[in-house]
Design an enzyme around this catalytic site. Structure first.
Site, PDB file in Angstrom:
ATOM      1  N   ASN A   1       0.856  -1.192   0.000  1.00  0.00           N
ATOM      2  CA  ASN A   1       0.000   0.000   0.000  1.00  0.00           C
ATOM      3  C   ASN A   1       0.893   1.244   0.000  1.00  0.00           C
ATOM      4  O   ASN A   1       1.479   1.573   1.024  1.00  0.00           O
ATOM      5  CB  ASN A   1      -0.895  -0.056   1.246  1.00  0.00           C
ATOM      6  CG  ASN A   1      -1.709   1.209   1.450  1.00  0.00           C
ATOM      7  OD1 ASN A   1      -1.799   2.061   0.565  1.00  0.00           O
ATOM      8  ND2 ASN A   1      -2.308   1.337   2.623  1.00  0.00           N
TER       9      ASN A   1
ATOM     10  N   LYS B   1       0.032   4.234  -0.268  1.00  0.00           N
ATOM     11  CA  LYS B   1      -0.661   5.403   0.314  1.00  0.00           C
ATOM     12  C   LYS B   1      -0.520   6.608  -0.619  1.00  0.00           C
ATOM     13  O   LYS B   1      -0.461   6.436  -1.837  1.00  0.00           O
ATOM     14  CB  LYS B   1      -0.153   5.672   1.739  1.00  0.00           C
ATOM     15  CG  LYS B   1      -0.204   4.398   2.597  1.00  0.00           C
ATOM     16  CD  LYS B   1      -0.036   4.627   4.056  1.00  0.00           C
ATOM     17  CE  LYS B   1      -0.105   3.274   4.763  1.00  0.00           C
ATOM     18  NZ  LYS B   1      -0.097   3.372   6.215  1.00  0.00           N
TER      19      LYS B   1
ATOM     20  N   HIS C   1      -9.472   0.629   5.198  1.00  0.00           N
ATOM     21  CA  HIS C   1      -8.147   0.852   5.787  1.00  0.00           C
ATOM     22  C   HIS C   1      -8.268   1.796   6.978  1.00  0.00           C
ATOM     23  O   HIS C   1      -9.106   2.695   6.993  1.00  0.00           O
ATOM     24  CB  HIS C   1      -7.190   1.439   4.735  1.00  0.00           C
ATOM     25  CG  HIS C   1      -5.784   1.528   5.246  1.00  0.00           C
ATOM     26  ND1 HIS C   1      -5.327   2.617   5.944  1.00  0.00           N
ATOM     27  CD2 HIS C   1      -4.752   0.645   5.199  1.00  0.00           C
ATOM     28  CE1 HIS C   1      -4.065   2.392   6.302  1.00  0.00           C
ATOM     29  NE2 HIS C   1      -3.703   1.211   5.860  1.00  0.00           N
TER      30      HIS C   1
ATOM     31  N   GLU D   1      -6.700   4.341   7.844  1.00  0.00           N
ATOM     32  CA  GLU D   1      -6.681   5.782   7.554  1.00  0.00           C
ATOM     33  C   GLU D   1      -8.023   6.249   6.997  1.00  0.00           C
ATOM     34  O   GLU D   1      -8.445   7.384   7.222  1.00  0.00           O
ATOM     35  CB  GLU D   1      -5.502   6.102   6.631  1.00  0.00           C
ATOM     36  CG  GLU D   1      -4.198   6.074   7.417  1.00  0.00           C
ATOM     37  CD  GLU D   1      -3.020   5.447   6.693  1.00  0.00           C
ATOM     38  OE1 GLU D   1      -2.960   5.503   5.457  1.00  0.00           O
ATOM     39  OE2 GLU D   1      -2.139   4.883   7.387  1.00  0.00           O
TER      40      GLU D   1
ATOM     41  N   GLU E   1      -4.888  -5.144  10.979  1.00  0.00           N
ATOM     42  CA  GLU E   1      -3.861  -4.113  11.155  1.00  0.00           C
ATOM     43  C   GLU E   1      -4.143  -3.307  12.419  1.00  0.00           C
ATOM     44  O   GLU E   1      -4.983  -2.388  12.396  1.00  0.00           O
ATOM     45  CB  GLU E   1      -3.863  -3.159   9.960  1.00  0.00           C
ATOM     46  CG  GLU E   1      -3.588  -3.822   8.647  1.00  0.00           C
ATOM     47  CD  GLU E   1      -3.124  -2.797   7.617  1.00  0.00           C
ATOM     48  OE1 GLU E   1      -1.932  -2.817   7.276  1.00  0.00           O
ATOM     49  OE2 GLU E   1      -3.942  -1.972   7.198  1.00  0.00           O
TER      50      GLU E   1
ATOM     51  N   GLY F   1       2.669   2.429  10.671  1.00  0.00           N
ATOM     52  CA  GLY F   1       3.542   3.586  10.471  1.00  0.00           C
ATOM     53  C   GLY F   1       4.308   4.030  11.701  1.00  0.00           C
ATOM     54  O   GLY F   1       4.878   5.124  11.726  1.00  0.00           O
TER      55      GLY F   1
ATOM     56  N   SER G   1       3.816  -1.864  10.283  1.00  0.00           N
ATOM     57  CA  SER G   1       5.278  -1.813  10.444  1.00  0.00           C
ATOM     58  C   SER G   1       5.975  -3.124  10.058  1.00  0.00           C
ATOM     59  O   SER G   1       6.978  -3.505  10.663  1.00  0.00           O
ATOM     60  CB  SER G   1       5.656  -1.384  11.876  1.00  0.00           C
ATOM     61  OG  SER G   1       5.191  -0.063  12.126  1.00  0.00           O
TER      62      SER G   1
END
Ligand code: PGA
Length: 251
Positions: A10, A12, A95, A97, A166, A172, A212
């Site tokens: 991904n 992003k 996701h 985000e 996740e 991140g 991560s």
């Protein structure tokens, strides 16, 4: 039940067009025809057509990071799953985000999931708990709520669907879940799927870990019986790291 592992990259909202083309070229050179693991790259939407051209007949799949649920119409700025079908095969849905930066709800995730499946695309459904939810002992309740919400009204578990577990606190941050924790949570996801649908479809469903993941820790996840691949953010922007992660899942 043997499940073929699947690794997603991904990107992003990263890469200029020339950087995306360089990375696509590099990823193709490294992974063209790789067997034993499925690989999906999720570049930013403006580079999807480039990705489709550059990865054509490589066996590497192209996905988008988000879609809207309507097929067409007056929805300025949105992307239709039907349009995506011309260039990509896979779509990320839910996701972290999307949920936590853009406020997407479980009900919206459900509508997107349906639209993706209606367009004959393959969804990667992402779920995961926030740090405070993990610390408050609510992880299982959150995963259950997100899964049941995403599958509201579904009669069967779609066989081309991937679930990505996740934990939001791991995305991140460099604070990856341990392999043992990833195994436990992915097994939990599978148990919830078995309760909601049935054992055979839950057994067949690929469940990824994400958060991560890097070239160093990927092998630990690959050794876990219920972790069927990983969804990679930052490390997917480096061809060598992404290759190492994908190869860690080749038996
Ligand atoms: P990360 O992102 O690998 O950079 O933690 C994972 C993701 O958001 O899918």
């Amino acid at each position: 039940m043997a499940r073929i592992p699947v690794v997603g990259g991904n990107w992003k909202m990263n890469t200029a067009r020339s950087e995306a083309q360089d990375l696509l070229r590099d990823v193709r050179a490294r992974l063209d025809g790789i067997a034993g693991v499925e690989v999906i790259v999720f570049p930013p939407a403006p580079w999807i057509a480039d990705a489709a051209d550059m990865l054509c007949s490589s066996g590497l799949r192209v996905g988008v990071q988000n879609v809207y649920w309507e097929p067409k119409g007056a929805f300025t700025g949105e992307i239709s799953p039907v349009m995506i079908g011309a260039t990509a095969t896979d779509v990320l849905v839910g996701h972290s985000e999307r949920r936590h930066v853009f406020g997407e709800t479980d009900a919206e995730t459900n509508r997107k999931l349906r639209a993706v499946l209606d367009a004959a695309l393959r969804p990667t459904l992402a779920i995961g708990e926030l740090r405070e939810e993990a610390e408050g002992g609510q992880t299982e309740a959150v995963l259950r709520r997100q899964l049941l919400g995403a599958f509201e009204g579904f009669e069967a578990l779609p066989d081309n669907l991937i679930v990505a577990y996740e934990p939001v606190w791991a995305i991140g941050t460099g604070l990856a879940a341990t392999a043992d924790d990833a195994q436990e949570r992915c097994a939990l996801v599978r148990r919830i799927l078995a309760e909601r649908f049935n054992h055979s479809s839950a057994d067949a469903c690929r469940v990824q870990y994400g958060g991560s993941v890097n070239a160093e820790n990927a092998a630990g996840y690959a050794a876990c019986p219920d972790v069927d691949g990983v969804l990679v953010g930052g490390a997917s922007l480096n061809g060598a790291s992404f290759e190492a992660i994908c190869r860690a899942f080749v038996a």
